[in-house]
Motif scaffolding. Structure first.
Motif, PDB file in Angstrom:
ATOM      1  N   ASN A   1     -10.424  14.280  15.264  1.00  0.00           N
ATOM      2  CA  ASN A   1     -10.818  13.840  16.597  1.00  0.00           C
ATOM      3  C   ASN A   1      -9.710  12.940  17.113  1.00  0.00           C
ATOM      4  O   ASN A   1      -9.457  11.880  16.552  1.00  0.00           O
ATOM      5  CB  ASN A   1     -12.144  13.089  16.483  1.00  0.00           C
ATOM      6  CG  ASN A   1     -12.630  12.592  17.821  1.00  0.00           C
ATOM      7  OD1 ASN A   1     -11.868  12.530  18.792  1.00  0.00           O
ATOM      8  ND2 ASN A   1     -13.899  12.236  17.881  1.00  0.00           N
ATOM      9  N   PHE A   2      -9.022  13.369  18.190  1.00  0.00           N
ATOM     10  CA  PHE A   2      -7.876  12.603  18.662  1.00  0.00           C
ATOM     11  C   PHE A   2      -8.274  11.489  19.624  1.00  0.00           C
ATOM     12  O   PHE A   2      -7.418  10.761  20.107  1.00  0.00           O
ATOM     13  CB  PHE A   2      -6.869  13.541  19.354  1.00  0.00           C
ATOM     14  CG  PHE A   2      -6.107  14.391  18.393  1.00  0.00           C
ATOM     15  CD1 PHE A   2      -4.864  13.984  17.929  1.00  0.00           C
ATOM     16  CD2 PHE A   2      -6.622  15.580  17.930  1.00  0.00           C
ATOM     17  CE1 PHE A   2      -4.154  14.761  17.031  1.00  0.00           C
ATOM     18  CE2 PHE A   2      -5.918  16.360  17.032  1.00  0.00           C
ATOM     19  CZ  PHE A   2      -4.680  15.954  16.588  1.00  0.00           C
TER      20      PHE A   2
ATOM     21  N   ALA B   1     -10.416   8.239  14.816  1.00  0.00           N
ATOM     22  CA  ALA B   1     -11.707   8.631  15.381  1.00  0.00           C
ATOM     23  C   ALA B   1     -12.419   9.627  14.476  1.00  0.00           C
ATOM     24  O   ALA B   1     -13.558  10.002  14.716  1.00  0.00           O
ATOM     25  CB  ALA B   1     -11.511   9.241  16.763  1.00  0.00           C
ATOM     26  N   THR B   2     -11.738  10.073  13.425  1.00  0.00           N
ATOM     27  CA  THR B   2     -12.317  11.059  12.514  1.00  0.00           C
ATOM     28  C   THR B   2     -12.840  10.384  11.247  1.00  0.00           C
ATOM     29  O   THR B   2     -13.924  10.688  10.768  1.00  0.00           O
ATOM     30  CB  THR B   2     -11.256  12.122  12.127  1.00  0.00           C
ATOM     31  OG1 THR B   2     -10.680  12.631  13.332  1.00  0.00           O
ATOM     32  CG2 THR B   2     -11.869  13.243  11.335  1.00  0.00           C
TER      33      THR B   2
ATOM     34  N   PRO C   1      -1.164  13.397  13.060  1.00  0.00           N
ATOM     35  CA  PRO C   1      -2.222  13.072  14.016  1.00  0.00           C
ATOM     36  C   PRO C   1      -2.913  11.753  13.679  1.00  0.00           C
ATOM     37  O   PRO C   1      -2.805  11.248  12.560  1.00  0.00           O
ATOM     38  CB  PRO C   1      -3.210  14.233  13.857  1.00  0.00           C
ATOM     39  CG  PRO C   1      -2.685  15.125  12.808  1.00  0.00           C
ATOM     40  CD  PRO C   1      -1.556  14.440  12.127  1.00  0.00           C
ATOM     41  N   ALA C   2      -3.627  11.232  14.670  1.00  0.00           N
ATOM     42  CA  ALA C   2      -4.402  10.009  14.462  1.00  0.00           C
ATOM     43  C   ALA C   2      -5.762  10.382  13.876  1.00  0.00           C
ATOM     44  O   ALA C   2      -6.428  11.270  14.378  1.00  0.00           O
ATOM     45  CB  ALA C   2      -4.591   9.304  15.798  1.00  0.00           C
ATOM     46  N   TYR C   3      -6.141   9.687  12.808  1.00  0.00           N
ATOM     47  CA  TYR C   3      -7.430   9.989  12.177  1.00  0.00           C
ATOM     48  C   TYR C   3      -8.457   8.885  12.405  1.00  0.00           C
ATOM     49  O   TYR C   3      -9.521   8.909  11.811  1.00  0.00           O
ATOM     50  CB  TYR C   3      -7.243  10.249  10.675  1.00  0.00           C
ATOM     51  CG  TYR C   3      -6.710  11.631  10.397  1.00  0.00           C
ATOM     52  CD1 TYR C   3      -7.580  12.707  10.269  1.00  0.00           C
ATOM     53  CD2 TYR C   3      -5.347  11.869  10.303  1.00  0.00           C
ATOM     54  CE1 TYR C   3      -7.100  13.986  10.048  1.00  0.00           C
ATOM     55  CE2 TYR C   3      -4.865  13.146  10.076  1.00  0.00           C
ATOM     56  CZ  TYR C   3      -5.745  14.203   9.946  1.00  0.00           C
ATOM     57  OH  TYR C   3      -5.282  15.464   9.730  1.00  0.00           O
TER      58      TYR C   3
END
Lengths: 238, 684
Positions: free
Chosen positions: B658-659, A207-208, A203-205
């Motif tokens: 958060n994707f 934004a986290t 997953p893309a992190y």
């Protein structure tokens, strides 16, 4: 001239005295021909901190059997050993605690045992110290990444690695990860696998995690890589 | 010397001897005058600056050489009381000279602060204004706080960051230990913002102890708590046999009957099952009640299995009286009103099964050699004196002994304690970190008469505690308010009404936090009413099967009756609502079949959700997150939508990333997830 002689004599005495006051070297009762690691290599510790597990090494003789009473001496730039010298126990092993130095990065620990005919057998272990940035990286790793990137399962944390295809790379896998540039790794963490045409299961992190956290993660991955990661560009000596 | 040889105006011509003296004295004067400039010229910092320039020149880095400003370099930060000259020698802190690995030219590793805003001594200690290596780094006559050893560096962070801090695990662990090991029962530790650390353990009251255990067990326990339970946090007071016997005599003598003792319990024989079936049933009950979420038991391999929230149960059969145990399992609060243990609603059979199962956990050797002479009035009186002196009442409630006030030294400023005030043990190095670590590790090594008991701590726990204590500095107390970052403090929230009473009885807050109060073992319930569907909630309270099969810690089954379930479900779904969970955020009419089909595509292809979640048991394997096979009956659509958009906003610290989903993507995914329903209404 007499005075000078006396002075030299006194200095020699003083030196001899100094040598005596230094910690006593245990006398080897036996000699081995080979020294091997039992456990304790490739550990992580925060800078200036003791390694979580002791270093355990074994001295073997020419016949391959463990040797009791062989002297093992430890060296390592910036590393403190307790004790720095020890004799092997009845199972031919020595156990020492090691505390890493102030710098983040690699520490080379060398253990040496004298051979009966002169010379010495030695071996090296690599230990890794984590500075602030790598510590942050490790905490993020333990929270977000470890479930899929680490094959080790515990009752509290079952590994998800085997469920994924293609299987994620372990962060210690330097052979693969060292060939990927900082920019590419950063992109993969921030935008997920598809950013580099890799699996969407990563997953893309972006934004986290904050950019500083992604940098910390990268720094951690580079620090624990095995074989070690070499910073590209100019290399200087001391 | 001959130049000085001139006749004086007032005296006769000086003798040769006088001239020689005069010459000698002048020479000494000249030399001594030259010492100061020479010392300056041969100073450490000049030497290092020259070496730096030499290396830069060897690298033919003209820019480095030209841009170098020599001389003493000083960082002055008035509001922090910092005057640092470290950079006079450590000239390469910014790393302009690439690849220098030897000190003092190593680049400072990355940290989240600018060095010129905080200085060096703020974190590293040592003497900032000094310009020689010796004085800056080590203990000298004029300066007693040397550079801080690297393993305690996080104490620097702790001067401003008063709560848990990411990137400073040792500091956070140390602060937790101060609380969980109960250090702050006796020692006051206040932080610069006025917050006083509070104990996080829950020492049992001893006011009814005669009901619970035997005098022999008390004796063995206070002699060596870790012999009974390796994980016990009670420290060892190193008592001699006589003192331990007298204390046990006093503790038995002061005990009064508890409220629990008035509860009638059935005689054992009537309800006690036996045989292999009963043993299996009991093991199942122990498992199904999730006792091991809080209690650990040592297995055959010697490893502790289970949580550390409640006491270890490996040898509980040696400790407790059978009747007490049955009353305790029946309702713990009747014996200990402030216990963290929930009130399981077990029937007589279950209580009998579980108590038999627990009582079998014993080690026959533990009390075999304890033979105490009967207690006398003298031994009780002596025991009371010892209990009062040792400060037992600082942690435990004891009849007739008041909690001592200001019992142990205040540790609020211990990180700056002057060495002149410290009494060192023989043979130890005279510096503060070593003193603090030694004091924690083995307090009685400082003298046999000292009161502080010996705690069972690993070396890394000792280091963590020392780190937390070294953060308690004078310097921190003078920092400007805006630098201080306070930790979160628990609110005093307690649910009200009938549901509140029920939730208190079940000790929900032992594990769940609500509105800023409660434990962190289980999910925060502050917005639970917005998150889950009412039907699912009732089903879950009736039979809490876990969402995450991989977890050890799970919600136990409390055997609630239908009225209790309705009360709880009503309260949770009405009172625990979050902001913005309405039709304005998500119009549920838009969740149609087309949308769900697009959502399925996103779920499996674009976002690879199946790597962590299971939507379909046939194909998916991921179990990092909860299984989603019946999420459509569990979660509300609007919670699901908001969760997908920003999970961390709904539950801080969640693993779910958060994707950065677009609104329509989140809507489509929600539509798909809502199609995942349980086979027969609720539950599974």
């Amino acid at each position: 001239m007499k005075r000078l002689g006396l002075l030299i004599f006194a200095a020699a005495l003083l030196l001899a005295g100094c040598r005596h006051s230094s910690p006593q070297t245990p006398k080897p009762a036996a000699y081995g021909t080979q020294i091997t690691e039992v456990s304790g290599g490739k550990q992580l510790a925060q800078v200036g901190s003791p390694l979580p597990q002791p270093l355990v090494l074994q001295v073997n003789g020419a016949d391959g059997n463990p040797v009791t009473g062989a002297l093992v001496t430890f060296h390592g730039d910036g590393v403190q050993f307790t004790p720095a010298q020890a004799l092997t126990d009845s199972s031919g092993q020595v156990t020492v605690e090691a505390q890493l130095g102030y710098n983040p990065g690699d520490y080379q620990v060398t253990a040496e045992t004298p051979k009966s005919g002169g010379g010495a057998a030695s071996m090296s272990l690599r230990e890794i110290a984590l500075g602030y940035e790598q510590t942050v990286g490790r905490m993020l790793n333990d929270k977000y990444c470890i479930r899929c990137h680490d094959p080790e399962s515990t009752p509290e944390r079952v590994s998800n690695l085997d469920n994924l295809s293609p299987a994620p790379h372990q962060f210690t896998d330097g052979a693969t990860l060292n060939r990927i540039s900082d920019a590419d790794l950063t992109n993969m963490i921030a935008h997920g696998g598809p950013a580099l045409n890799k699996s969407p299961q990563m997953p893309a992190y972006g934004a986290t995690l904050k950019p500083a956290e992604i940098k910390a993660m990268l720094s951690y991955i580079r620090t624990i890589a095995d074989p070690p990661y070499q910073t590209p560009g100019v290399k200087y000596g001391k | 010397m001959d130049d000085n040889n001139k006749p004086g105006p007032l005296r006769s011509r000086p003798t040769l001897r006088e001239l020689a003296y005069f010459g000698g004295v002048s020479l000494v004067l000249l030399v001594s005058l030259a010492i100061a400039p020479a010392k300056n010229y041969f100073s450490d910092w000049r030497h290092y600056q020259k070496s730096y320039l030499k290396i830069a020149a060897e690298r033919q880095s003209g820019t480095l050489v030209r841009s170098f400003h020599g001389g003493i370099r000083q960082t002055w930060i008035a509001k922090l009381g910092v005057v640092d000259r470290c950079e006079s020698c450590h000239v390469n802190m910014n790393g302009a000279l690439v690849g220098a690995t030897a000190q003092p030219f190593r680049k400072h590793p990355p940290i989240p602060h600018e060095i010129d805003q905080f200085g060096c001594v703020t974190c590293h200690r040592g003497q900032g204004p000094a310009t020689s290596v010796e004085e800056a780094h080590y203990t000298t006559e004029a300066w007693e706080q040397p550079l801080l050893p690297a393993k305690y560096l996080e104490s620097g962070c702790g001067q401003c960051h008063l709560g848990p801090l990411e990137g400073a695990p040792k500091l956070s662990e140390g602060r937790n230990l101060l609380s969980s090991m109960g250090c702050v029962h006796c020692h006051n530790v206040s932080q610069p913002d006025g917050n006083q650390l509070t104990p996080g353990d829950n020492p049992p009251p001893l006011t009814h102890i005669a009901e619970k255990t035997s005098r022999e067990w008390i004796y063995a326990w206070i002699k060596n708590p870790q012999a009974y339970a390796a994980s016990a946090s009670m420290p060892n007071f190193l008592l001699n046999d006589q003192d331990a016997a007298d204390i046990s005599a006093f503790l038995m003598a002061q005990s009064t009957p508890s409220a629990a003792s008035k509860v009638k319990i059935k005689p054992v024989a009537a309800a006690s099952p036996s045989g292999a079936d009963a043993a299996t049933e009991a093991t199942t009950l122990y498992g199904a009640s999730f006792c091991s979420s809080c209690h650990a038991v040592q297995n055959e391999a010697g490893n502790l299995v289970g949580g550390n929230f409640g006491p270890e149960l490996t040898r509980v059969g040696n400790k407790v009286n059978p009747d007490w145990l049955r009353r305790w399992l029946n309702n713990p609060a009747a014996y200990h009103p402030d216990t963290r243990m929930p009130h399981y609603r077990m029937d007589d059979k279950q209580v009998a099964l579980l108590s038999t199962f627990l009582l079998a956990k014993k080690d026959n050797d533990l009390l075999a050699n304890v033979h105490l002479s009967p207690s006398t009035a003298d031994s009780v009186a002596h025991g009371k004196k010892l209990v009062t002196e040792a400060g037992c009442a600082a942690c435990h409630q004891i009849n007739g002994v008041n909690p001592p006030q200001n019992f142990a030294p205040d540790l609020t400023r211990v990180g700056s304690r002057a060495l002149a005030q410290v009494v060192f043990a023989p043979g130890m190095k005279h510096n503060l970190p070593d003193y603090i670590a030694a004091k924690i590790h083995d307090p009685r090594s400082f003298g046999p008469g000292l009161k502080m008991p010996k705690f069972t701590l690993t070396d890394s726990q000792t280091d963590a505690l020392a780190t937390a204590l070294l953060a308690q500095t004078d310097r921190a107390a003078t920092y400007p308010k805006e630098l201080i970052i306070s930790g979160a403090r628990p609110s005093n929230y307690h649910p009200g009404g009938d549901a509140g009473k029920l939730m208190d009885d079940l000790r929900c807050l032992s594990c769940h936090a609500i509105n800023g109060n409660g434990g962190d073992m289980a999910p925060d319930l502050t917005w639970e009413g917005s998150a889950v569907q009412r039907a699912w909630l009732e089903e879950f309270l009736k039979n809490p099967n876990t969402l995450r099969p991989a977890l050890i810690r799970r919600m136990p089954k409390f055997n609630l009756n239908p009225r209790e379930i309705k009360t709880l479900a009503d309260y949770i779904s009405v009172a625990y609502q979050g902001p913005g969970f309405d039709s304005q955020t998500l119009d549920t009419h838009s969740l149609n079949a087309d949308s769900a089909a697009r959502g399925k595509q996103l779920f499996y292809s674009k976002y690879g959700c199946q790597s962590c979640h299971i939507a379909d048991y046939k194909n998916d394997k991921g179990y990092v997150g909860p299984a989603l096979t019946s999420v459509g009956t569990r979660l509300t659509p609007v919670w699901t939508y908001k969760w997908l958009k920003d999970p961390n906003a709904l539950r801080a610290g969640t693993l779910m990333p958060n994707f950065g989903l677009k609104d329509e993507e989140a809507r489509d995914l929600t539509a798909f997830l809502m199609t995942l329903k349980a086979k027969q209404g609720g539950g599974k």
